[in-house]
Write a protein that holds these residues in place. Structure first.
Motif, PDB file in Angstrom:
ATOM      1  N   ALA A   1       3.674   2.004  -4.453  1.00 24.92           N
ATOM      2  CA  ALA A   1       3.372   1.545  -4.783  1.00 24.92           C
ATOM      3  C   ALA A   1       4.404   0.212  -5.876  1.00 24.92           C
ATOM      4  O   ALA A   1       4.791  -1.145  -5.955  1.00 24.92           O
ATOM      5  N   ILE A   2       3.958   1.030  -7.440  1.00 21.42           N
ATOM      6  CA  ILE A   2       4.603   0.061  -8.212  1.00 21.42           C
ATOM      7  C   ILE A   2       6.619  -0.106  -7.959  1.00 21.42           C
ATOM      8  O   ILE A   2       7.470  -0.707  -8.035  1.00 21.42           O
ATOM      9  N   LYS A   3       7.166   1.089  -7.592  1.00 24.59           N
ATOM     10  CA  LYS A   3       8.479   1.188  -7.533  1.00 24.59           C
ATOM     11  C   LYS A   3       8.903   0.733  -6.558  1.00 24.59           C
ATOM     12  O   LYS A   3      10.091  -0.539  -6.694  1.00 24.59           O
TER      13      LYS A   3
ATOM     14  N   ASN B   1       1.322  -1.032   0.295  1.00 27.33           N
ATOM     15  CA  ASN B   1       0.206  -0.112  -0.147  1.00 27.33           C
ATOM     16  C   ASN B   1       0.898   1.496   0.057  1.00 27.33           C
ATOM     17  O   ASN B   1       1.549   1.564   1.173  1.00 27.33           O
ATOM     18  N   GLY B   2       1.168   1.562  -0.981  1.00 22.88           N
ATOM     19  CA  GLY B   2       1.663   3.341  -1.107  1.00 22.88           C
ATOM     20  C   GLY B   2       0.947   4.602  -1.034  1.00 22.88           C
ATOM     21  O   GLY B   2      -0.055   4.493  -0.756  1.00 22.88           O
TER      22      GLY B   2
ATOM     23  N   ILE C   1      11.531  -4.551  -4.436  1.00 20.63           N
ATOM     24  CA  ILE C   1      11.213  -5.666  -3.445  1.00 20.63           C
ATOM     25  C   ILE C   1      12.319  -6.731  -4.381  1.00 20.63           C
ATOM     26  O   ILE C   1      12.854  -7.860  -3.718  1.00 20.63           O
ATOM     27  N   VAL C   2      11.090  -7.052  -5.195  1.00 20.19           N
ATOM     28  CA  VAL C   2      11.637  -7.963  -6.458  1.00 20.19           C
ATOM     29  C   VAL C   2      13.163  -8.142  -6.839  1.00 20.19           C
ATOM     30  O   VAL C   2      13.763  -8.761  -6.709  1.00 20.19           O
ATOM     31  N   ALA C   3      14.036  -7.066  -7.038  1.00 16.22           N
ATOM     32  CA  ALA C   3      15.282  -6.156  -7.077  1.00 16.22           C
ATOM     33  C   ALA C   3      16.011  -7.683  -5.968  1.00 16.22           C
ATOM     34  O   ALA C   3      17.534  -7.595  -6.045  1.00 16.22           O
TER      35      ALA C   3
ATOM     36  N   VAL D   1      -0.050   2.942  -8.653  1.00 16.17           N
ATOM     37  CA  VAL D   1       0.826   4.008  -7.637  1.00 16.17           C
ATOM     38  C   VAL D   1       0.275   3.416  -6.356  1.00 16.17           C
ATOM     39  O   VAL D   1       1.296   3.513  -5.173  1.00 16.17           O
ATOM     40  N   GLU D   2      -0.911   3.757  -6.458  1.00 19.41           N
ATOM     41  CA  GLU D   2      -1.776   3.411  -5.071  1.00 19.41           C
ATOM     42  C   GLU D   2      -1.359   1.833  -3.504  1.00 19.41           C
ATOM     43  O   GLU D   2      -0.869   1.858  -2.462  1.00 19.41           O
TER      44      GLU D   2
END
Length: 413
Positions: free
Chosen positions: A240-242, A224-225, A247-249, A276-277
């Motif tokens: 939240a996308i970034k 939740n961004g 996290i994946v990286a 984004v959210e």
């Protein structure tokens, strides 16, 4: 078995042209109605053989029974394969090609000449010299996973009906939908099957038998961004996308599918969605040791918390759900089920090899549901991709293995 007039190749070539791709996003059972198209074909072929109770149920399962032809009291055994193909690669418009008398050369697939099966990339091809290799044409998967198994079981049914000298107890047949999306036995009727043991025909190299799979969980990380107008976002937006990308990286390579092998487990992000959210990362978590699944989920949590230190207003939630468990804990309680399978493989003239599979089968869940179910080779290779292949001779050996299994259960009873 030398007198057998095999039908497995012709059946396989028919079945793979029927699109049965399953859909993990669908809430229905089966997940795609088109899986029933193959089910209806199989039921009709079974009825044509004289198997009178063959039927397709509302959930897309095919059930059938070959009655016992002996006075002996033989435990009921079941043979099972799944009808669906993977969502990872198109199964529509499959054009199977038989490459006769393979001599070790590269196999160039005609509808996409960039798709080339090379022995250095497919080492098992080196053991297929002189055999007949079946591939797709280059734009789809083949569907050997698991229509090779379906065709093998269907041919075995044909042989049992036409060779009454092969003595056997009651044999149940089960074809399932949606195995590729983890729902293959969600709606199976074990009471209807009434079997003591089962065998899935869904393995790779000829001679292999698998009594152990991963234990598996699925995990959903919800991030939740903070959304803000991008023109006025400085000091406000926390995307939240970034966050998901970071996290994946940050996931450790040594706990990834591409960084593990053998008995090593992994954490694997299989999908990212959102805005984004809010963003969602879907994971699969795998290990042969069930106790390590919680530890692996803890790695996801730890990485998320480290990344979120740079985003103090953002939050996360991790939801973990059980998918299936290692079938060995059940099979070890019934050693004869695996022993008979190994003996059947040897009687088919192959070297029997007991293996662990870095994946799961319907047998994983069937075993934990009370029906012990190891996995036997079907001959499928490079599944879920355009270079999938199977050999005619390996499928024939799988048919022989099924027939020997029927005989062994009769002999041992």
């Amino acid at each position: 078995m030398n007198a057998l007039n095999f039908t497995v190749t012709e059946r396989f070539m028919r079945y793979v042209t029927i699109d049965t791709q399953s859909n993990p996003e669908s809430p229905t059972y089966p997940s795609t109605e088109k899986q029933k198209n193959l089910g209806r074909v199989l039921v009709q072929e079974l009825l044509d053989m004289g198997i009178t109770d063959a039927h397709l149920d509302e959930y897309g399962y095919v059930y059938a029974t070959i009655p016992s032809n002996t006075d002996k009291n033989v435990p009921v055994i079941c043979f099972c394969s799944h009808m669906d193909t993977s969502p990872d690669c198109s199964g529509e418009g499959v054009k199977p090609i038989i490459h006769r008398n393979y001599q070790g050369e590269d196999l160039i697939l005609p509808d996409d000449i960039t798709q080339v099966l090379k022995p250095q990339n497919h080492p098992e091809l080196k053991n297929q010299v002189g055999n007949d290799i079946i591939t797709a044409s280059g734009t789809t998967l083949l569907g050997a996973d698991n229509k090779a198994g379906v065709a093998e079981i269907m041919d075995a049914c044909y042989q049992l009906i036409n060779h009454p000298e092969i003595k056997h107890g009651t044999i149940r047949i089960l074809f399932t939908p949606d195995e590729e999306i983890g729902r293959g036995v969600d709606k199976v009727d074990l009471k209807k099957l009434g079997a003591f043991a089962a065998y899935t025909m869904d393995g790779e190299t000829a001679g292999n038998m698998e009594n152990e799979t991963f234990s598996a969980d699925g995990a959903k990380l919800i991030i939740n961004g903070i959304s803000a107008h991008p023109g006025f976002a400085k000091g406000q937006m926390q995307s939240a996308i970034k966050i998901a990308g970071q996290i994946v990286a940050a996931l450790p390579f040594e706990l990834s599918p591409e960084g593990t092998e053998g008995m090593e487990g992994f954490v694997h992000p299989v999908g990212i969605s959102g805005h984004v959210e809010q963003a969602i990362i879907d994971f699969i978590i795998r290990d042969f040791d069930e106790a390590l699944l919680e530890q692996h989920a803890g790695v996801i949590k730890q990485v998320a918390e480290q990344v979120l230190q740079s985003f103090p207003e953002a939050t996360y939630e991790l939801i973990v759900k059980e998918q299936y468990r290692n079938m060995r804990q059940v099979l070890d309680q019934h050693p004869q089920i695996v022993e008979y399978g190994m003996e059947a493989i040897r009687r088919a003239g192959l070297e029997a090899k007991l293996c662990s599979i870095r994946g799961g089968t319907d047998g994983s869940r069937l075993s934990l549901m009370g029906l012990p179910t190891p996995n036997i080779f079907a001959g499928e290779h490079a599944f879920h991709g355009k270079q999938e292949w199977v050999s005619v001779q390996d499928m024939q050996k799988a048919v022989e293995t099924i027939l020997h299994l029927c005989t062994i259960w009769h002999e041992k009873s």
